[in-house]
Design a protein around this motif. Structure first.
Motif, PDB file in Angstrom:
ATOM      1  N   ARG A  68       0.814  -1.219   0.000  1.00 44.89           N
ATOM      2  CA  ARG A  68       0.000   0.000   0.000  1.00 44.89           C
ATOM      3  C   ARG A  68       0.847   1.269   0.000  1.00 44.89           C
ATOM      4  O   ARG A  68       0.318   2.372   0.127  1.00 44.89           O
ATOM      5  N   GLY A  69       2.153   1.091  -0.126  1.00 45.10           N
ATOM      6  CA  GLY A  69       3.039   2.247  -0.161  1.00 45.10           C
ATOM      7  C   GLY A  69       3.374   2.820   1.193  1.00 45.10           C
ATOM      8  O   GLY A  69       3.846   3.953   1.303  1.00 45.10           O
ATOM      9  N   ARG A  70       3.162   2.026   2.261  1.00 44.54           N
ATOM     10  CA  ARG A  70       3.478   2.484   3.615  1.00 44.54           C
ATOM     11  C   ARG A  70       4.711   1.758   4.124  1.00 44.54           C
ATOM     12  O   ARG A  70       4.955   0.602   3.755  1.00 44.54           O
ATOM     13  N   PRO A  71       5.499   2.391   4.996  1.00 44.24           N
ATOM     14  CA  PRO A  71       6.677   1.711   5.543  1.00 44.24           C
ATOM     15  C   PRO A  71       6.275   0.423   6.268  1.00 44.24           C
ATOM     16  O   PRO A  71       5.303   0.394   7.018  1.00 44.24           O
ATOM     17  N   CYS A 103      10.013   0.639   9.888  1.00 44.36           N
ATOM     18  CA  CYS A 103       9.738   1.554  11.005  1.00 44.36           C
ATOM     19  C   CYS A 103      10.699   1.301  12.170  1.00 44.36           C
ATOM     20  O   CYS A 103      11.186   2.244  12.809  1.00 44.36           O
ATOM     21  N   ALA A 104      10.972   0.023  12.453  1.00 46.32           N
ATOM     22  CA  ALA A 104      11.854  -0.313  13.569  1.00 46.32           C
ATOM     23  C   ALA A 104      13.282   0.172  13.311  1.00 46.32           C
ATOM     24  O   ALA A 104      13.934   0.741  14.201  1.00 46.32           O
ATOM     25  N   ILE A 105      13.768  -0.033  12.088  1.00 47.51           N
ATOM     26  CA  ILE A 105      15.123   0.409  11.759  1.00 47.51           C
ATOM     27  C   ILE A 105      15.200   1.924  11.699  1.00 47.51           C
ATOM     28  O   ILE A 105      16.170   2.538  12.166  1.00 47.51           O
ATOM     29  N   ASP A 106      14.166   2.556  11.132  1.00 43.69           N
ATOM     30  CA  ASP A 106      14.137   4.014  11.068  1.00 43.69           C
ATOM     31  C   ASP A 106      14.151   4.623  12.474  1.00 43.69           C
ATOM     32  O   ASP A 106      14.859   5.607  12.732  1.00 43.69           O
ATOM     33  N   MET A 107      13.377   4.042  13.394  1.00 43.38           N
ATOM     34  CA  MET A 107      13.366   4.532  14.764  1.00 43.38           C
ATOM     35  C   MET A 107      14.735   4.392  15.406  1.00 43.38           C
ATOM     36  O   MET A 107      15.218   5.295  16.102  1.00 43.38           O
ATOM     37  N   ARG A 125      20.685   9.206  29.194  1.00 49.15           N
ATOM     38  CA  ARG A 125      19.947   8.133  28.526  1.00 49.15           C
ATOM     39  C   ARG A 125      18.761   8.709  27.762  1.00 49.15           C
ATOM     40  O   ARG A 125      18.061   9.591  28.267  1.00 49.15           O
ATOM     41  N   LEU A 126      18.572   8.219  26.543  1.00 47.56           N
ATOM     42  CA  LEU A 126      17.466   8.640  25.696  1.00 47.56           C
ATOM     43  C   LEU A 126      16.597   7.424  25.368  1.00 47.56           C
ATOM     44  O   LEU A 126      17.110   6.326  25.128  1.00 47.56           O
ATOM     45  N   VAL A 127      15.295   7.641  25.353  1.00 43.32           N
ATOM     46  CA  VAL A 127      14.344   6.577  25.083  1.00 43.32           C
ATOM     47  C   VAL A 127      13.483   6.963  23.883  1.00 43.32           C
ATOM     48  O   VAL A 127      13.052   8.117  23.764  1.00 43.32           O
ATOM     49  N   ALA A 128      13.249   5.997  23.005  1.00 40.52           N
ATOM     50  CA  ALA A 128      12.356   6.202  21.863  1.00 40.52           C
ATOM     51  C   ALA A 128      11.010   5.567  22.176  1.00 40.52           C
ATOM     52  O   ALA A 128      10.931   4.381  22.490  1.00 40.52           O
ATOM     53  N   ARG A 129       9.958   6.350  22.114  1.00 45.22           N
ATOM     54  CA  ARG A 129       8.599   5.846  22.317  1.00 45.22           C
ATOM     55  C   ARG A 129       7.981   5.586  20.948  1.00 45.22           C
ATOM     56  O   ARG A 129       8.033   6.431  20.046  1.00 45.22           O
ATOM     57  N   ALA A 153       0.968   6.105  16.842  1.00 44.76           N
ATOM     58  CA  ALA A 153       0.702   5.395  15.592  1.00 44.76           C
ATOM     59  C   ALA A 153       1.980   4.768  15.047  1.00 44.76           C
ATOM     60  O   ALA A 153       3.101   5.250  15.305  1.00 44.76           O
ATOM     61  N   VAL A 154       1.810   3.698  14.284  1.00 46.97           N
ATOM     62  CA  VAL A 154       2.946   3.061  13.616  1.00 46.97           C
ATOM     63  C   VAL A 154       3.623   4.067  12.687  1.00 46.97           C
ATOM     64  O   VAL A 154       2.959   4.769  11.921  1.00 46.97           O
ATOM     65  N   GLY A 155       4.940   4.156  12.774  1.00 48.24           N
ATOM     66  CA  GLY A 155       5.699   5.088  11.948  1.00 48.24           C
ATOM     67  C   GLY A 155       6.034   6.391  12.649  1.00 48.24           C
ATOM     68  O   GLY A 155       6.851   7.170  12.152  1.00 48.24           O
ATOM     69  N   VAL A 156       5.426   6.631  13.812  1.00 53.59           N
ATOM     70  CA  VAL A 156       5.710   7.834  14.594  1.00 53.59           C
ATOM     71  C   VAL A 156       6.655   7.458  15.725  1.00 53.59           C
ATOM     72  O   VAL A 156       6.498   6.414  16.363  1.00 53.59           O
ATOM     73  N   VAL A 157       7.647   8.287  15.982  1.00 53.91           N
ATOM     74  CA  VAL A 157       8.588   8.033  17.073  1.00 53.91           C
ATOM     75  C   VAL A 157       8.804   9.328  17.857  1.00 53.91           C
ATOM     76  O   VAL A 157       8.876  10.424  17.274  1.00 53.91           O
ATOM     77  N   ARG A 158       8.885   9.201  19.167  1.00 58.83           N
ATOM     78  CA  ARG A 158       9.163  10.341  20.040  1.00 58.83           C
ATOM     79  C   ARG A 158      10.380   9.985  20.885  1.00 58.83           C
ATOM     80  O   ARG A 158      10.369   9.000  21.607  1.00 58.83           O
ATOM     81  N   ILE A 159      11.387  10.807  20.768  1.00 59.07           N
ATOM     82  CA  ILE A 159      12.620  10.559  21.506  1.00 59.07           C
ATOM     83  C   ILE A 159      12.708  11.547  22.650  1.00 59.07           C
ATOM     84  O   ILE A 159      12.555  12.765  22.465  1.00 59.07           O
TER      85      ILE A 159
END
Length: 345
Positions: free
Chosen positions: A274-277, A282-286, A302-306, A335-341
């Motif tokens: 469908r043209g989505r990651p 997504c895991a590697i990009d994060m 220390r940094l955490v990715a949510r 949502a899938v594809g969104v990351v907050r560090i």
């Protein structure tokens, strides 16, 4: 001489090599740890003919890694039968759920197996840009992210030449539409010529960046174009691809050319149907973005990715490889594809 920059990004789970010439990305080489070594360009294997397909003038070859099998084109008088053992080389990586395309090197014996992997990203960069030391770290991560954005784009506008370009791939062919916006007070014929020259140059660059091959149809700007002039532009634009084959310019302003397939197209590596990651992307990009944050901010303990839970599961071992300063936290509200560090508390 072109100003050439080379970047090597070694993020857990994936290695990317990027080449930029005169500030524009021209190559993006991507290898994932999950890739089958027998499928990579240049890999040499002992293969067993699993079945011969006369209608396809070829044979499917078991390389010892399971299906999809590799495909070996056969000559009209080739009598190679099922069960034969051959030494083969990968000349085109898998695409569209098909296995790699192979070239016969000679007879072989023993079980199907990998004899030698294809060159790694470092070796590929050295061959494409000899003598240039790759940049790593923050610069390489940013180049990897920017090159990906460039490679996945389908449109380009260049105000200096008035170029408006679209590039899209269908099952049958790649369509390149070159258009131009007339500038008041300027010679429209020269403007069209400049747009066509720039459009062909960018098309060649983007096709290489995307890893696309096959039949390419280019709709040039303007009518009544001079065939010899256009062909000179096209050959200059695709001079870096010695196997490019050109067709004549039609009276409708269409030009056709054929390019070889070599690497798995980038969109097939990164995106789903469908043209989505994909979740793996997504895991590697994060992980890559978390690594960028760690390198850019060495003072934070220390940094955490949510991220979304499904992504967190795949990313956990990759983030662990970044060291004790890195962490991942599943958040069902993201949502899938969104990351907050953020800083760990």
């Amino acid at each position: 001489m072109a100003d050439v920059e080379v970047f090597l990004d070694e993020t857990p789970g994936e290695t990317r090599g990027v080449i930029a010439r005169d500030g524009l990305f021209t190559q993006l080489i991507l290898h994932r740890d999950s890739d089958r070594p027998s499928d990579r360009l240049g890999a040499r294997c002992v293969g067993r003919i699993a079945r011969v397909e006369p209608g396809l003038r070829g044979a499917f070859v078991d390389l010892g890694a399971g299906e999809p099998f590799g495909f070996l084109p056969l000559g009209k008088d080739d009598k190679t039968g099922e069960g034969a053992k051959l030494e083969v080389e990968v000349v085109a990586e898998p695409r569209e759920r098909k296995g790699p395309v192979l070239r016969r090197l000679g007879e072989a014996s023993g079980e199907p197996r990998l004899l030698a992997p294809g060159p790694d990203v470092t070796a590929i960069l050295a061959a494409l840009a000899p003598g240039i030391e790759p940049q790593t770290g923050v610069a390489a991560i940013r180049a990897a992210l920017e090159a990906e954005e460039d490679a996945l784009s389908t449109a380009l506008v260049e105000s200096s030449s008035g170029l408006d370009l679209m590039i899209q791939r269908t099952r049958a062919l790649i369509a390149v539409d070159i258009d131009h916006a007339p500038a008041p007070g300027h010679d429209s014929r020269k403007n069209r010529e400049a747009a066509n020259r720039a459009g062909l140059s960018h098309a060649a660059r983007l096709l290489a960046l995307k890893g696309w091959g096959g039949l390419v149809v280019v709709d040039l700007a303007g009518v009544g174009l001079h065939g010899d002039t256009i062909m000179k532009m096209a050959r200059a634009a695709f001079a870096g691809e010695p196997q490019a084959a050109f067709g004549p310019l039609s009276r409708f302003g269409l030009m056709q050319l054929s390019l070889p397939w070599r690497r798995t197209p980038l969109d097939e590596r990164l995106l789903d149907g469908r043209g989505r990651p994909t979740l793996a992307t997504c895991a590697i990009d994060m992980t890559r973005r978390l690594r960028l944050a760690l390198l850019s901010d060495p003072a934070t303990p220390r940094l955490v990715a949510r991220c979304a839970p499904d992504v967190a599961v795949l990313a956990a071992p990759l983030v662990e490889a970044l060291g004790p300063r890195a962490g991942v936290r599943a958040d069902s509200l993201i949502a899938v594809g969104v990351v907050r560090i953020e800083e760990a508390r």
